[in-house]
Enzyme design. Structure first.
Site, short mmCIF file in Angstrom:
data_model
loop_
_atom_site.label_atom_id
_atom_site.label_comp_id
_atom_site.label_asym_id
_atom_site.label_seq_id
_atom_site.Cartn_x
_atom_site.Cartn_y
_atom_site.Cartn_z
CD GLU A 504 -3.00 -0.62 -0.11
OE1 GLU A 504 -2.95 0.37 -0.69
OE2 GLU A 504 -3.65 -1.51 -0.59
CB CYS A 660 -14.72 3.38 -13.53
SG CYS A 660 -15.85 4.86 -13.47
CB CYS A 667 -19.95 2.99 -19.66
SG CYS A 667 -19.38 4.55 -18.81
CB CYS A 670 -19.48 -0.73 -16.40
SG CYS A 670 -19.11 -0.32 -14.47
CB CYS A 676 -23.52 4.08 -13.10
SG CYS A 676 -22.61 5.14 -13.48
FE1 SF4 Z 1 -17.90 4.00 -14.34
FE2 SF4 Z 1 -20.57 4.38 -14.18
FE3 SF4 Z 1 -19.28 3.86 -16.64
FE4 SF4 Z 1 -19.47 2.42 -14.57
S1 SF4 Z 1 -21.07 2.74 -15.83
S2 SF4 Z 1 -17.45 2.67 -15.81
S3 SF4 Z 1 -18.99 3.08 -12.85
S4 SF4 Z 1 -19.23 5.62 -15.34
#
Ligand code: SF4
Ligand code: ZN
Length: 930
Positions: A504, A660, A667, A670, A676
Site C-alpha cells: 500500500e 472506470c 461503461c 462495467c 450508475c
Molecule cells: Fe464508471 Fe458508471 Fe461507466 Fe461503470 S457505468 S464505468 S461506474 S461511469
C-alpha cells in the site's frame, strides 16, 4: 581484567540502585531505557556482566511494592519490557513470572485508577508473556486473567488500550486447550457492554474460536440476538456471522425460534430503548427493534439458503406468517426489503406456499414479491400493509401438501419438452406493476432532506446486488499481483499485515506496473518487519531509488523499527491502531490494510474509488471538499461487503483502474452499470437528443424509445454534492468527479554540477541531502538554488564555492555548462542547470563526511533520485558524439578529458566490483590539497 572491571561496574550500578531514592532510580531507568532498547538476551548479559537478572529482580520487586502509588510506573514497566522482549532466550521471562510478574501486571490492569499509559504498558507485557507459550497462557488464566482482561476491554477509554486488551485475549484463545473454554465463556458477557468497538472485537474472536469449540452454551443466544439491533453495521454483520457459525451446534433450536420471534416485535419491545438508543432514534428515525427485525429476516434468509433442513425447521416455527408481518412494517423499509427477500426465497423453494402467500398479499403484491421483492415496499399501500400485519397463515398444512406438489413437479419434468416450455413461458410472462401514486408521493417527501437520498443507497437489496456483481467481475478479471497472492496465502498475520502495508505504501502515487518489481525485490530482501527494522536507512533508500516520494521508504523503515521495539514485533491488529501507531499510514492506507490483511469490515477511499463512487452516485461537487469526502466514506462503508471486505475494496480500486478510468471509461463493460447515476444521465440525454432530431425531421409519429427510469437530485442548487458548474455533454460520465483547479507548481531553477574524476573508471562526486525536506537523505550532485538574474559567470562561481564547501576541495578546473534538465515533482517544476567538470588529479582530494565518489554503475544502484539519473543522461549524448567524431566537445561531461592525467594513486574508495568498500569508507577523510 576486563571482565572484573565490568563486574565492578555492574555492582556499582546495583549498589547505586539499592541506595538511590525514587529520583535517582527514575534517572537510572531513563538511562537504562535509552541505552538498551531492542537488545537481545546475550547483549544484555554482556552489558550486565552475566548478572542482568539481578537488576530485573530489583525492578520487579520495586514495581510490586510501588504499583499502587503509580510513581514512575510507566518507566518501570517499559524497563521490564526490555527484558521480556529480549530475543533469543526466555530466562528473564521465567524469572519475572516466578517473582509474581503476572500477578503484578494483572493487578495494574485491574486498578480502576490506572492511567491509560500504565494500562497499555501492562497489557503489552501481558501479551509478551502470553505469546511465550502455553504454560504462560495457563498461568495468566490461573490468575483470573480472563476476567481482568475482559473488564479492561469493556471499560477502556481508548481504542489503543481496547486493542491491547483484545490482543491478549486473542492470544489466550489459541494454543491454550486447558483454558480455551474459559476464554470463550469469558467473552460472552462482553457482547452486552456499551462499546461497539469492544463488541466488534469480541464477535471477531468468538467467530474464530467457534470452529474449535465442541459445544456452544445457551447463554450466548440472548446477547447475540440483542446485537442484531446494533446500528453499527460492523457489529451487526459480526453477530450475523456468529449466528451462521452456531447453526451446527445444539443451540440451533433456541436461535431459530429467537430469530423468528424477532420478526414480530411486540408493543413492549417497541417501547424499550436505553438512553443511547433513544438518541440514535432521533437521528436516524429507526427504532432499534425494527433494525433488529430487518437483521433477523436477513439472517433467516442466509440460514435458509444454506440448508434445506434449517429452512424446514424455520417453516415449522411459523416463519412465513412472521415474514409476512415484517413485510407489512411500513415504518422501516429495510425490514420490508429483507423480509420480502427471505419470503421470496421460501416461496421459490417451496411452491406449495404460493397459494397461501398469494391469498394474504393479493395477486398484485404477490407478483411484485416474486419479481422485485427488493423494491415492493414502494408499491405497497396501507390496505395491503394491513393485510400483511394481520395475516394468520398456518403453513404446516402446506408443508404436508408440499410432498404432493413435489410429485406433480416430478411428473411435469417427465412431460414432452414442447409442453413444458409453454408452461415456463407463461410463468415468466407475469405482469409487473407500475408504481402507485402513494409510493411516488412518499418518495418525493423523503427526498427533501438536506443531503438528498439521490446520492446514497437506500435500498439494501440494491447494495447487495452491486456487491455481488462487482465481486463476480473481480473474481473473473482481477490481475494476479504479488501482494494479492501474499494476502491470500500467507497464514502468519504479522507477515500478511506487513506485506500488505509495504504494497500500500509503494502504491501511493505510483503505478502498479512500476511497483511490481520493487515490491518483489523488497519482499525477497526483507520478508518480515523484523528484517526491515534491522536494515539501515541507507539500504532502504537505495532499494527505494527511482520509486519517488522517498519519505515513504523512510517511514516504512521507521514503522518497522517501532513494531519491533515498541510493539513486541506484533503488527497492529485493527485499522484504527494501524492509523495511530504506524508513521506514514493515513486513513485510506489503514482501512486498506485492515480490510485486506485483517478482514476488517471497513471501506477504503483512494483516488480510484473517489472517481467510481462520484460517477455511480453523480457526486459532482469538488471531490476534495469535506462534504464530498465525508459522503464518499459513508458510501463505501455502507457498500463494503461484510463477508469479503478486502476483496470488495480491491475490486472497487480495480474497477477504477481498468474500467472506470479517468479518461475513456468503458461503461459498456462495467459490472455496476445498472447502479450508475452518471451512466443513466448520459443515456437519458442521448434518448432526448434522439427525440429532438426526430422532431426536427418530422418523424413525430414514430414511437420514441422510453427514457430510462431516472431520478434526479431534488435539492438542486442547494445540494452540497451536486456540481456547481453546468453539465458538459461532450464529457459524458467524465463530468464526475470534479476537482478544484490545480495550483500551478512552484517554479525553481537549480544549478548543479557533475564533478568527475578520471581513473581506470570515471567516478562522480555526490553529496548527501539533509535528513528532512525534499529527497531527504538521498545522494545528489552538488547543487544550489539559482539566484534570480545572476550572470553565467556568477552562477559558475557560486557553484564552485558550493562544491568547495561540501567537499572541502579547491577547484582549479573550469565548469562547463551542459544544458538544462526539467524534472517535475508533485508541487515543483524544477529546472536543473547542468554543469560538469573533469578534475585534475590534484583537485580530487576531499575531506567531507557528506560526500562520496561513485563509479557510474555504483551510482545507478545507489540511493539517488530520478532527477540525478536524468542529469547523468543529459551528459551522455555529448559523450557519444565525442567518440564518433573524435573532436573536442564544446559542452558535455567529457570535455578536457584528454588534458587530464589519470590518477596513479591507489583507488581505495573506488566503488566497483572487487574493490568496492563498505559505505563507511565513502566517508573517509582525505587530505585537503589547497
Ligand atoms: Fe464508471 Fe458508471 Fe461507466 Fe461503470 S457505468 S464505468 S461506474 S461511469
Ligand atoms: Zn445533489
Amino acid at each position: 581484567m576486563e571482565v572484573q572491571a565490568n563486574i565492578g561496574k555492574v555492582l556499582n550500578f546495583l549498589g547505586q540502585w539499592d541506595r538511590g531514592d525514587r529520583t535517582v532510580r527514575s534517572r537510572m531507568l531513563k538511562t537504562f531505557l535509552a541505552q538498551n532498547a531492542g537488545k537481545t538476551f546475550y547483549e544484555l548479559e554482556v552489558e550486565f556482566a552475566q548478572v542482568a537478572s539481578l537488576f530485573l529482580a530489583r525492578l520487579t520487586t520495586w514495581t510490586r511494592l510501588t504499583y499502587t502509588s503509580g510513581t514512575f510506573l510507566v518507566l518501570q514497566l517499559k524497563s521490564i519490557g526490555i527484558f521480556l522482549s529480549a530475543a533469543c532466550h526466555d530466562q528473564y521471562l521465567a524469572e519475572f513470572v516466578q517473582d509474581g510478574g503476572v500477578f503484578i501486571l494483572l493487578e495494574i490492569s485491574s486498578l480502576s485508577r490506572s492511567r491509560e499509559e500504565e494500562l497499555k504498558e501492562a497489557l503489552r507485557l501481558l501479551l509478551a508473556v502470553s505469546n511465550a507459550g502455553r504454560k504462560y497462557k495457563e498461568m495468566i488464566c490461573d490468575s483470573r486473567g480472563v476476567k481482568t482482561l475482559t473488564v479492561s476491554l469493556a471499560e477502556s477509554n481508548t481504542d489503543e488500550s481496547q486493542d491491547a486488551a483484545w490482543a491478549v485475549l486473542e492470544s489466550l484463545s489459541y494454543g491454550n486447550p486447558k483454558y480455551q473454554s474459559q476464554v470463550y465463556k469469558g467473552l460472552i458477557p462482553l457482547m452486552t457492554c456499551s462499546s461497539p468497538r469492544a463488541q466488534q472485537l469480541v464477535l471477531h474472536t468468538l467467530h474464530t474460536m467457534q470452529a474449535k469449540m465442541k459445544t456452544a452454551p445457551h447463554s450466548i443466544v440472548e446477547p447475540l440476538l440483542d446485537l442484531l439491533r446494533s446500528l453499527h453495521l460492523e457489529v451487526q454483520a459480526g453477530a450475523i456471522n456468529l449466528i451462521l457459525d452456531l447453526k451446527d451446534y445444539d443451540v440451533r433450536p433456541v436461535l431459530l425460534s429467537g430469530l423468528v420471534a424477532l420478526l414480530r416485535p411486540t408493543k413492549e419491545m417497541q417501547q424499550q430503548q436505553n438512553m443511547e438508543e433513544s438518541a440514535i432514534i432521533k437521528i436516524t428515525g429507526s427504532l432499534p427493534v425494527f433494525v433488529q427485525q430487518a437483521a433477523a429476516a436477513k439472517t433467516i434468509r442466509f440460514l435458509a439458503e444454506g440448508s434445506k433442513e434449517i429452512s424446514r425447521e424455520l417453516l415449522s416455527l411459523g416463519v412465513i406468517r412472521h415474514l409476512l408481518y415484517a413485510m407489512g412494517n411500513r415504518e422501516h423499509t429495510d425490514a420490508q426489503v429483507q423480509a420480502g427477500l427471505a419470503l421470496e426465497h421460501f416461496v421459490r423453494s417451496y411452491p406449495v406456499l404460493e397459494d397461501q402467500v398469494q391469498r394474504v398479499a393479493g395477486i398484485e403484491l404477490f407478483t411484485a414479491l416474486m419479481h422485485k421483492s427488493d423494491s415492493l415496499y414502494m408499491d405497497m399501500d396501507e390496505a395491503q400493509a394491513e393485510m400483511l400485519l394481520t395475516n394468520t397463515v398456518h403453513i404446516t398444512e402446506g408443508i404436508d401438501s408440499f410432498i404432493v406438489r413435489l410429485v406433480k413437479r416430478i411428473f411435469r419434468s417427465m412431460m414432452p419438452r414442447r409442453k413444458r416450455t409453454g408452461l415456463e413461458m407463461a410463468e415468466k410472462a407475469k405482469p409487473t406493476r407500475k408504481r402507485s401514486k402513494t409510493a411516488l408521493k412518499e418518495e418525493e417527501t423523503t427526498d427533501a432532506s438536506p443531503l438528498s437520498t439521490f446520492h446514497f443507497f437506500h435500498d439494501a437489496a440494491d447494495v447487495e446486488l452491486l456487491r455481488s456483481r462487482l465481486l463476480r467481475w473481480y473474481d473473473e478479471e482481477k490481475r494476479e499481483l504479488p501482494w494479492r497472492t501474499l494476502a491470500a496465502t500467507e497464514p502468519d498475520l504479522n507477515i500478511r499485515t506487513y506485506a500488505v502495508w509495504v504494497s500500500e505504501i509503494m502504491l501511493q502515487q505510483t503505478q502498479v506496473a512500476t511497483v511490481i518489481d520493487y515490491y518483489n525485490k523488497w519482499m525477497r530482501r526483507w520478508p518480515t518487519a523484523e528484517d526491515l527494522a534491522a536494515a539501515t536507512l541507507e539500504e532502504v533508500n537505495q532499494m527505494w531509488a527511482g520509486l519517488g516520494y522517498y519519505s515513504r521508504g523512510k517511514r516504512l523503515h521507521a514503522g518497522a523499527q517501532k513494531v519491533v521495539t515498541e510493539l513486541q514485533g506484533q503488527m497492529p491488529r485493527t485499522a484504527d491502531s494501524l492509523l495511530k501507531q504506524l508513521p506514514g499510514v493515513g486513513r485510506y492506507t489503514a482501512a486498506a490494510i485492515g480490510s485486506i490483511a485483517l478482514g476488517q469490515v471497513t471501506g477504503a477511499v483512494d483516488g480510484n474509488v473517489i472517481r467510481v463512487l462520484c460517477r455511480i452516485r453523480a457526486v459532482g461537487a469538488d471531490s476534495t471538499s469535506p462534504a464530498v469526502t465525508d459522503t464518499l466514506w459513508r458510501l463505501v462503508n455502507m457498500l463494503v461487503d461484510p463477508e469479503r471486505p478486502g476483496d470488495f475494496n480491491q475490486a472497487m480500486m480495480e474497477l477504477g483502474a481498468r474500467v472506470c478510468t479517468p479518461k475513456g471509461p468503458l461503461c459498456s463493460r462495467c459490472p455496476v452499470q445498472s447502479h450508475c447515476h452518471s451512466y443513466r444521465k448520459v443515456k437519458k440525454k442521448h434518448v432526448k437528443q434522439g427525440e429532438n432530431s426526430r422532431r426536427l425531421f418530422g418523424k413525430l409519429d414514430e414511437k420514441p424509445s422510453p427514457p430510462p427510469d431516472i431520478e434526479d437530485c431534488r435539492n438542486g442548487g442547494t445540494c452540497p454534492l451536486c456540481p456547481s458548474e453546468p453539465w458538459d455533454d461532450e464529457m459524458g460520465v467524465q463530468n464526475f468527479p470534479r476537482k478544484p483547479a490545480k495550483k500551478p507548481p512552484r517554479v525553481e531553477r537549480t544549478l548543479t554540477c557533475v564533478v568527475i574524476r578520471a581513473g581506470e573508471e570515471d567516478e562522480y562526486l555526490l553529496s548527501q541531502r539533509p535528513d528532512n525536506g525534499l529527497l531527504a537523505g538521498l545522494w545528489d550532485f552538488p547543487s544550489l538554488l539559482q539566484e534570480e538574474k545572476s550572470s553565467e559567470v556568477e552562477q559558475k562561481k557560486a557553484l564552485c564555492a558550493e562544491i568547495s564547501r561540501i567537499s572541502g576541495m579547491h577547484l582549479t578546473a573550469d565548469l562547463q555548462r551542459v544544458g538544462e534538465v526539467v524534472h517535475i515533482f508533485s508541487h515543483i517544476r524544477q529546472t536543473y542547470v547542468v554543469h560538469s567538470v573533469r578534475l585534475k588529479d590534484s583537485d580530487t582530494q576531499t575531506q567531507s563526511g557528506n560526500t562520496r565518489w561513485l563509479t557510474r554503475s555504483a551510482l545507478e544502484g545507489a540511493a539517488v533520485s530520478t532527477g540525478v539519473k536524468k542529469i547523468l543522461k543529459r551528459c551522455d549524448p555529448q559523450k557519444e558524439q565525442t567518440s564518433k567524431d573524435g573532436k573536442t566537445q564544446k559542452h558535455g561531461c567529457t570535455k578536457n578529458r584528454k588534458n587530464l592525467q589519470t590518477s596513479k594513486r591507489p583507488r581505495l574508495d573506488a566503488a566497483d566490483g572487487s574493490r568496492r568498500r563498505s559505505l563507511s569508507s565513502f566517508f573517509k577523510t582525505v587530505k585537503q590539497e589547497c
